[in-house]
Design an enzyme around this catalytic site. Sequence first.
Site, short mmCIF file in Angstrom:
data_model
loop_
_atom_site.label_atom_id
_atom_site.label_comp_id
_atom_site.label_asym_id
_atom_site.label_seq_id
_atom_site.Cartn_x
_atom_site.Cartn_y
_atom_site.Cartn_z
N ASN A 116 0.83 -1.20 0.00
CA ASN A 116 0.00 0.00 0.00
C ASN A 116 0.86 1.25 0.00
O ASN A 116 1.95 1.27 0.55
CB ASN A 116 -0.97 -0.01 1.20
CG ASN A 116 -0.38 0.67 2.43
OD1 ASN A 116 -0.41 1.90 2.56
ND2 ASN A 116 0.21 -0.13 3.31
N PHE A 120 -1.40 8.37 4.27
CA PHE A 120 -2.14 9.03 5.37
C PHE A 120 -3.38 9.77 4.85
O PHE A 120 -3.61 10.94 5.20
CB PHE A 120 -1.25 10.02 6.14
CG PHE A 120 -0.14 9.40 6.94
CD1 PHE A 120 -0.07 8.03 7.18
CD2 PHE A 120 0.87 10.20 7.49
CE1 PHE A 120 0.95 7.47 7.93
CE2 PHE A 120 1.91 9.65 8.24
CZ PHE A 120 1.95 8.29 8.46
N SER A 180 5.98 5.09 8.48
CA SER A 180 5.28 4.80 7.22
C SER A 180 6.21 5.14 6.05
O SER A 180 6.81 6.21 6.04
CB SER A 180 4.01 5.63 7.11
OG SER A 180 3.57 5.60 5.77
N ASN A 182 5.18 5.84 3.17
CA ASN A 182 4.39 6.50 2.13
C ASN A 182 4.25 8.00 2.27
O ASN A 182 3.51 8.63 1.52
CB ASN A 182 3.01 5.85 2.07
CG ASN A 182 3.12 4.36 1.79
OD1 ASN A 182 3.92 3.95 0.94
ND2 ASN A 182 2.38 3.55 2.52
N THR A 183 4.91 8.58 3.26
CA THR A 183 4.98 10.04 3.36
C THR A 183 6.45 10.39 3.16
O THR A 183 7.30 9.91 3.92
CB THR A 183 4.47 10.51 4.75
OG1 THR A 183 3.09 10.19 4.84
CG2 THR A 183 4.65 12.01 4.95
N LYS A 218 6.05 3.63 16.89
CA LYS A 218 5.93 2.54 15.90
C LYS A 218 7.11 2.61 14.94
O LYS A 218 7.36 3.65 14.32
CB LYS A 218 4.61 2.67 15.13
CG LYS A 218 4.38 1.50 14.18
CD LYS A 218 2.93 1.38 13.79
CE LYS A 218 2.70 0.23 12.84
NZ LYS A 218 1.30 0.11 12.47
N ASN A 247 5.93 -1.68 11.39
CA ASN A 247 5.15 -1.16 10.27
C ASN A 247 5.41 -2.03 9.04
O ASN A 247 6.02 -3.09 9.14
CB ASN A 247 5.55 0.31 10.03
CG ASN A 247 4.38 1.13 9.52
OD1 ASN A 247 3.65 0.70 8.62
ND2 ASN A 247 4.19 2.31 10.08
C1 FMN Z 1 -3.56 -0.63 3.68
C2 FMN Z 1 -2.73 -0.41 4.89
C3 FMN Z 1 -2.71 0.84 5.50
C4 FMN Z 1 -1.92 1.06 6.64
N1 FMN Z 1 -1.95 2.29 7.24
C5 FMN Z 1 -1.23 2.49 8.36
C6 FMN Z 1 -1.29 3.73 9.04
O1 FMN Z 1 -2.01 4.64 8.66
N2 FMN Z 1 -0.51 3.88 10.15
C7 FMN Z 1 0.29 2.87 10.64
O2 FMN Z 1 0.95 3.06 11.66
N3 FMN Z 1 0.34 1.68 10.03
C8 FMN Z 1 -0.40 1.47 8.91
N4 FMN Z 1 -0.36 0.25 8.29
C9 FMN Z 1 0.56 -0.79 8.82
C10 FMN Z 1 -0.15 -1.78 9.73
O3 FMN Z 1 -0.68 -1.16 10.86
C11 FMN Z 1 0.83 -2.89 10.16
O4 FMN Z 1 1.85 -2.32 10.94
C12 FMN Z 1 1.48 -3.61 8.99
O5 FMN Z 1 0.55 -3.76 7.93
C13 FMN Z 1 2.01 -4.99 9.36
O6 FMN Z 1 0.98 -5.81 9.86
P1 FMN Z 1 0.17 -6.89 8.97
O7 FMN Z 1 1.19 -7.72 8.26
O8 FMN Z 1 -0.69 -7.64 9.94
O9 FMN Z 1 -0.65 -6.10 7.99
C14 FMN Z 1 -1.13 0.01 7.16
C15 FMN Z 1 -1.15 -1.25 6.54
C16 FMN Z 1 -1.94 -1.47 5.43
C17 FMN Z 1 -1.94 -2.83 4.79
#
Ligand code: FMN
Length: 349
Positions: A116, A120, A180, A182-183, A218, A247
Amino acid sequence: MYKIFIKRILFLFPPEKAHHFTLFLLKLVLAIPLIGQIFKASFRFKNPKLNKKLFGLDFENPVGLAAGFDKEGLHYRAMSSLGFGFIEVGTVTPKGQLGNPQPRMFRLPKDQGLINRMGFNNEGVDALVERLKNRPKDLIIGGNIGKNKATPNENATDDYVICFEKLFPYVDYFVVNVSSPNTPNLRALQDKEPLTNLLSTLQNLNNEKSAPKPILLKIAPDLNNDQLDDIVDIVNDTKIAGIIATNTTISRENLKESKNSIEKIGAGGLSGKPVRQRSTEVIRYLSEKTNGELKIIGVGGISSAADAIEKLNAGASLVQVYTGMIYEGPSLIKNINKAILNHLQKTSS
Ligand SMILES: Cc1cc2nc3c(=O)[nH]c(=O)nc-3n(C[C@H](O)[C@H](O)[C@H](O)COP(=O)(O)O)c2cc1C
């Protein structure tokens, strides 16, 4: 049922549309009195042995919803009825912003992962505050805070402070998201000096409150051991409550999807099974380095009960799930809780 019917239908739609559609349906189902009750009863798994006290908070169970799923605080009630012990909303920024252009979420079915680059997207902290004003008090809600894309890193602290102050009365714990991918440049805030400044500013404001709240950091799975050592020093210096590891990753190693399709997807954070091992390594490293003293929430690639127990054994006290639920369905939460209970009973006997 989820894997045979629902997932097959959902996976016909682009991931972001499927996400919104699922949440719309979930809200609808829960609004029908009897069906809502049956639905809740079949997903929730309660047992006092799963209760966990951490950061001065009483968690009903140790399995939480990771940040990014309910960025806007629109669905925390619905998600709690799926059996989560806590919900993290956000990442929220001071001002609303659109995020990156769509498409910005991609499935990697062969790897059971997602990439992804949402960026934000959110309506801003004031909108989130409004949605949290009537929140249930018996549900633990964390507020994950970030900075607007347009805010240069030199002024990033101001953005985190705005979100911290506005959300303070409405959340139970805070997560400072500097990880993240993505920023642009956000992850540079993980460096020792800016991170120490940011966290001490927040922690000083926190300590001025009559009842300070736990602040967690995080981190990315892409930090090397030297950087993780710095993180440990910073946690000790600023006395924040703990770490969320991890993350998404910017790595694209060992994927089953073809190089071509991965290249076509382009930039973004990879989550799900491909990040599981690295996320666990980070947790283990931090836990061993601090002799188990550091409080860690483990997240990254949990798609089975065994994955969750792996994180707990590596040193996490709580876990969070996102991508695994997309592939395995909501019964994953109950399955994890049942297995943790079993694990606790075995290890205590
Ligand atoms: C579509 C998407 C959006 C995410 N947005 C955020 C976010 O806004 N802030 C954040 O701290 N982590 C964000 N994450 C990261 C998740 O909170 C998590 O740390 C990461 O996906 C690893 O866990 P998982 O393998 O169970 O998905 C996002 C993950 C995904 C897939």
